[in-house]
Design an enzyme around this catalytic site. Structure first.
Site, PDB file in Angstrom:
ATOM      1  N   GLU A  44       0.883  -1.066   0.001  1.00 18.62           N
ATOM      2  CA  GLU A  44      -0.215   0.155  -0.134  1.00 18.62           C
ATOM      3  C   GLU A  44       1.050   1.257   0.266  1.00 18.62           C
ATOM      4  O   GLU A  44       0.674   2.496  -0.831  1.00 18.62           O
ATOM      5  CB  GLU A  44      -1.022   0.139   1.287  1.00 18.62           C
ATOM      6  N   ALA A 235       3.376 -11.425 -18.534  1.00 14.67           N
ATOM      7  CA  ALA A 235       4.666 -10.502 -19.308  1.00 14.67           C
ATOM      8  C   ALA A 235       4.207 -10.001 -20.664  1.00 14.67           C
ATOM      9  O   ALA A 235       4.395  -9.638 -21.631  1.00 14.67           O
ATOM     10  CB  ALA A 235       5.881 -11.307 -19.358  1.00 14.67           C
ATOM     11  N   ASP A 264       2.634  -3.333  -7.727  1.00 17.71           N
ATOM     12  CA  ASP A 264       2.107  -1.995  -7.025  1.00 17.71           C
ATOM     13  C   ASP A 264       2.109  -0.642  -7.383  1.00 17.71           C
ATOM     14  O   ASP A 264       1.557  -0.134  -7.787  1.00 17.71           O
ATOM     15  CB  ASP A 264       2.947  -1.641  -5.612  1.00 17.71           C
ATOM     16  N   ASP A 300      11.736  -1.615  -4.617  1.00 19.37           N
ATOM     17  CA  ASP A 300      10.192  -2.166  -4.239  1.00 19.37           C
ATOM     18  C   ASP A 300       9.812   0.210  -5.389  1.00 19.37           C
ATOM     19  O   ASP A 300       8.881  -0.452  -5.902  1.00 19.37           O
ATOM     20  CB  ASP A 300       9.593  -1.313  -3.422  1.00 19.37           C
TER      21      ASP A 300
END
Length: 338
Positions: A44, A235, A264, A300
């Site tokens: 998140e 992909a 994300d 990330d």
């Protein structure tokens, strides 16, 4: 012709746990590592950080321990331009931790989050600010697996019918099998997803949860409730299904450094596209572009392309988009983060 539904412009509140993360540096099996790199990890907050990168006001709503790891996590998310002013600091519970163990067959992740500060999140968190002034609430299927109170939070947020909520709700299924040892994930996640306005799910993820032979159309049959359903086909492509039908946009070609966080990033890019009132094609393209930013870094959260390049890519003809290859990254494969 009626304009397609879009969430109202405004700030996005992303609710869920972010942990401190340890990984061998340089990457190698944990048992033989001499040094570990400390970072943060949370689906998140990843979405919130990429939304902020796109100029969308974003709030991360969670809890951390009153400990050095918690202070570091909070500071890292804030440094990306996210509002962390409503994050709770728990003096009794620790900040969650994950440890990565890279190996020839992939990276295993060990979680140390039982009893964490964020596992005590509860429905009362949704009362008042920052939700009162939110345009969109972003949730994932990770949160309801953390504790009964966390499940109550997500269930409560989605209990009000879509037309009666003061904000739209997006829900990324984000199935983490290790967090659902009791076998309840398929039923719980399907029920929650079907009540959201916007749902994102991987096709392979849906097949693992609800049936190995599922197609995009079959996923829609299982989840008829969302106004927008996005099915990410690994992909290959991502498809958004709306009242106007299905729209598919191929993934871009890029070199993959690490796939963690790309899903994300895609969610944030897609939501940013919708919040700007763009077409479904444009939103899907922005999702793919943002995912590439995560795929090209070991963490990330990677840097977005400069705005001029982003606009040029978003405006490509369909055929040019499909055959586009990053000129700065030769020998690439078509990819989309899981």
């Amino acid at each position: 012709m009626t304009a397609p539904w879009r969430p109202a412009p405004g700030r996005v509140v992303c609710v869920g746990e972010t942990m401190a993360a340890l990984a061998p540096d340089p990457p190698r099996p944990l048992a033989g590592a001499d040094a570990l790199r400390l970072s943060t990890a949370g689906a998140e907050s990843n979405v919130a950080m990429y939304l902020a990168d796109h100029g969308i006001p974003a709030v991360w709503l969670s809890a951390v321990g009153d400990d050095p790891l918690g202070h570091r996590v909070r500071a890292a998310v804030a440094a990306a331009g996210v509002d962390v002013g409503h994050v709770l600091v728990d003096p009794l519970r620790p900040t969650g931790l994950l440890v990565k163990d890279p190996g020839p067959a992939g990276t295993r992740v060990h979680y140390y989050r039982a009893g964490s500060a964020a596992s005590a999140l509860h429905p009362g968190l949704l009362d008042g600010e920052p939700l009162r002034s939110a345009a969109l609430l972003h949730l994932t299927g990770i949160t309801p697996a953390l504790s009964p109170s966390c499940r109550d939070l997500v269930t409560g947020a989605l209990a009000t019918p879509a037309g009666e909520r003061p904000y739209a709700i997006s829900f990324d299924v984000n199935h983490r099998a290790a967090l659902w040892p009791d076998g309840t994930a398929p039923g719980v996640l399907r029920a929650l997803a079907d009540r959201a306005d916007i749902v994102l799910v991987g096709l392979d993820e849906a097949q693992q949860l609800w049936g190995a032979d599922l197609t995009v159309a079959a996923v829609r049959d299982l989840l008829p409730g969302p106004r927008i359903l996005v099915v990410k086909d690994g992909a290959r492509a991502a498809t958004a299904v709306t009242a106007d039908g299905a729209c598919t946009v191929p993934a871009l070609r890029t070199r993959v450094v690490e796939p963690v966080g790309a899903g994300d990033a895609f969610a944030a890019g897609f939501l940013a596209g919708l919040l700007r009132g763009g077409s479904t094609v444009r939103a899907l393209r922005l999702g793919h572009l943002t995912a590439v930013s995560a795929l090209q870094v070991t963490g990330d959260h990677g840097p977005l392309p400069d705005p001029a390049r982003t606009e040029r890519l978003l405006g490509l003809a369909d055929a040019d988009w499909e055959r586009y290859e990053d000129p700065d990254r030769p020998d690439v494969d078509r990819v989309f983060g899981q």
